[in-house]
Design a protein around this motif. Sequence first.
Motif, PDB file in Angstrom:
ATOM      1  N   GLN A   2       7.667 -19.975  38.974  1.00 25.51           N
ATOM      2  CA  GLN A   2       8.300 -19.660  40.300  1.00 25.51           C
ATOM      3  C   GLN A   2       9.009 -20.907  40.611  1.00 25.51           C
ATOM      4  OE1 GLN A   2       5.374 -18.360  43.314  1.00 25.51           O
ATOM      5  NE2 GLN A   2       4.228 -17.265  41.898  1.00 25.51           N
ATOM      6  N   ARG A   3      10.579 -20.500  40.841  1.00 26.06           N
ATOM      7  CA  ARG A   3      11.289 -21.547  41.539  1.00 26.06           C
ATOM      8  C   ARG A   3      11.328 -21.738  43.001  1.00 26.06           C
ATOM      9  NH1 ARG A   3      17.114 -21.546  40.152  1.00 26.06           N
ATOM     10  NH2 ARG A   3      16.960 -23.736  39.618  1.00 26.06           N
ATOM     11  N   ILE A   4      10.975 -22.908  43.536  1.00 26.28           N
ATOM     12  CA  ILE A   4      10.787 -23.208  44.862  1.00 26.28           C
ATOM     13  C   ILE A   4      12.366 -24.362  45.121  1.00 26.28           C
ATOM     14  CG2 ILE A   4       9.500 -23.923  46.755  1.00 26.28           C
ATOM     15  CD1 ILE A   4       7.988 -21.927  45.369  1.00 26.28           C
ATOM     16  N   GLY A   5      12.901 -23.499  46.215  1.00 29.85           N
ATOM     17  CA  GLY A   5      13.997 -24.160  46.785  1.00 29.85           C
ATOM     18  C   GLY A   5      14.146 -24.632  48.104  1.00 29.85           C
ATOM     19  N   THR A  67      11.157 -18.645  46.163  1.00 25.86           N
ATOM     20  CA  THR A  67      11.128 -19.010  47.553  1.00 25.86           C
ATOM     21  C   THR A  67      12.006 -20.065  48.113  1.00 25.86           C
ATOM     22  OG1 THR A  67       8.529 -18.499  47.101  1.00 25.86           O
ATOM     23  CG2 THR A  67       9.441 -20.000  49.160  1.00 25.86           C
ATOM     24  N   LEU A  68      12.591 -19.802  48.983  1.00 25.99           N
ATOM     25  CA  LEU A  68      13.534 -20.859  49.669  1.00 25.99           C
ATOM     26  C   LEU A  68      12.897 -21.005  50.983  1.00 25.99           C
ATOM     27  CD1 LEU A  68      17.212 -18.847  49.337  1.00 25.99           C
ATOM     28  CD2 LEU A  68      16.225 -21.218  48.310  1.00 25.99           C
ATOM     29  N   ILE A  69      12.925 -22.621  51.207  1.00 20.51           N
ATOM     30  CA  ILE A  69      12.245 -22.985  52.296  1.00 20.51           C
ATOM     31  C   ILE A  69      13.259 -23.884  53.035  1.00 20.51           C
ATOM     32  CG2 ILE A  69      10.634 -24.471  53.488  1.00 20.51           C
ATOM     33  CD1 ILE A  69       8.614 -23.796  51.012  1.00 20.51           C
ATOM     34  N   VAL A  70      13.696 -23.808  54.338  1.00 20.10           N
ATOM     35  CA  VAL A  70      14.772 -24.693  55.057  1.00 20.10           C
ATOM     36  C   VAL A  70      13.958 -25.771  55.991  1.00 20.10           C
ATOM     37  CG1 VAL A  70      15.023 -23.029  56.717  1.00 20.10           C
ATOM     38  CG2 VAL A  70      16.767 -24.941  56.284  1.00 20.10           C
ATOM     39  N   GLY A  71      14.034 -26.928  55.731  1.00 16.45           N
ATOM     40  CA  GLY A  71      13.355 -27.796  56.545  1.00 16.45           C
ATOM     41  C   GLY A  71      13.997 -27.866  57.964  1.00 16.45           C
ATOM     42  N   GLY A  72      13.481 -28.837  58.895  1.00 11.77           N
ATOM     43  CA  GLY A  72      13.989 -29.109  60.056  1.00 11.77           C
ATOM     44  C   GLY A  72      14.631 -30.489  60.356  1.00 11.77           C
ATOM     45  N   MET A  87      21.773 -18.735  52.984  1.00  7.55           N
ATOM     46  CA  MET A  87      20.483 -18.374  53.395  1.00  7.55           C
ATOM     47  C   MET A  87      20.241 -16.736  53.529  1.00  7.55           C
ATOM     48  SD  MET A  87      18.717 -20.926  53.218  1.00  7.55           S
ATOM     49  CE  MET A  87      17.120 -20.093  53.911  1.00  7.55           C
ATOM     50  N   GLN A  88      21.561 -16.302  53.783  1.00  4.90           N
ATOM     51  CA  GLN A  88      21.737 -14.624  53.761  1.00  4.90           C
ATOM     52  C   GLN A  88      21.719 -14.208  52.210  1.00  4.90           C
ATOM     53  OE1 GLN A  88      25.657 -14.676  55.839  1.00  4.90           O
ATOM     54  NE2 GLN A  88      24.500 -14.267  58.006  1.00  4.90           N
ATOM     55  N   ARG A  89      22.267 -15.003  51.469  1.00  4.92           N
ATOM     56  CA  ARG A  89      22.248 -14.394  49.833  1.00  4.92           C
ATOM     57  C   ARG A  89      20.728 -14.717  49.590  1.00  4.92           C
ATOM     58  NH1 ARG A  89      26.666 -17.682  49.241  1.00  4.92           N
ATOM     59  NH2 ARG A  89      25.523 -19.246  47.957  1.00  4.92           N
ATOM     60  N   GLY A  90      20.118 -15.810  49.926  1.00  5.65           N
ATOM     61  CA  GLY A  90      18.799 -15.833  49.519  1.00  5.65           C
ATOM     62  C   GLY A  90      17.649 -14.857  50.180  1.00  5.65           C
ATOM     63  N   MET A  91      17.978 -14.334  51.233  1.00  2.00           N
ATOM     64  CA  MET A  91      17.152 -13.249  51.877  1.00  2.00           C
ATOM     65  C   MET A  91      17.229 -12.026  50.940  1.00  2.00           C
ATOM     66  SD  MET A  91      15.201 -12.461  54.130  1.00  2.00           S
ATOM     67  CE  MET A  91      14.210 -11.015  54.676  1.00  2.00           C
ATOM     68  N   THR A  92      18.247 -11.688  50.277  1.00  2.00           N
ATOM     69  CA  THR A  92      18.483 -10.663  49.718  1.00  2.00           C
ATOM     70  C   THR A  92      17.843 -10.896  48.144  1.00  2.00           C
ATOM     71  OG1 THR A  92      20.651 -11.232  48.799  1.00  2.00           O
ATOM     72  CG2 THR A  92      20.518  -9.951  50.774  1.00  2.00           C
TER      73      THR A  92
END
Length: 314
Positions: A2-5, A67-72, A87-92
Amino acid sequence: MQRIGFVVFPDFQMMSLTAASVFEFANIAAGEAIYDVHLLSETGGVIRNSIGLAMQTEPFDDSAFDTLIVGGGTGIAPTTPGLIAFMQRGMTRARRVASICTGAFVLAEAGILDGRRATTHWLYARDLRSAFPSIKVEEDRIFIVDGAVWTSAGMSAGLDLALAMVEKDLGIDIARNVAKSLVIYHRRAGGQSQFSTLLELEPKSDRIQSALAYAKRNLQTALSVEQLADAAHLSPRQFSRAFKAETGQSPAKAVENLRVEAARLMMEQGRLPIDTVAQETGFADRERMRRAFLRAFGQPPQVIRRNAREAALN
């Protein structure tokens, strides 16, 4: 695999990346490389975080991520057209998309949180609600899972979010092993409050701190002012005056808040009958506890428990 970004931007808050350690130790606990972690940014190359440390990142491209995780950031997370589009592309394409702390503002700008339940750091929750009224913001939550979208509160809550992901992927035993390796308690429930009564009270003197510590250890008892004053080595009159001056609350109100906090945790994480929870936390009966929950949360204990169970199933 699983690739985690992990998606970052200039001046991102360094603590956002602590969640990456959860996936690292999950690989160790599993004895194989389950997760392949990547640090991503719009431009790639060196990105400096909030304390000025330079970190090497990979540029956005069309690579697939599980999985894509955006930090704060230290404030509301900045956005750019490129970040939003990614992020929109990632959601799909990704199985799940997540944010840590104010990273929720990135997901919100991308429209990913529209109509969904979400949380962020309590300090910025009202800003999120005001700027994006279509989002069902729940500021008093550690993390929330709404379908394929995960959001967490302040930075340390990213650990809880990542542990919950590992638990969902690999099971509770691996998640507990990871938590133990990181020398933290097993993850807090997503519905658990971001707030701590003791931290909110912020007593300044050792005597008042001792009284509150005594109260927390003895919630099942009546906890009269005389008992608390004795724990603080003060007369009842001196104690009441000092307590109100240091905390802004009466001893009775502070004790009720401690009881509510303990009862809520028991309701969220256990299966004890409501009557038992009421007795264990000093409410004496379920009706007194129900009234206290309504004052504190606007919801009765049964709803708190149901919400926690539903969050655990998502």
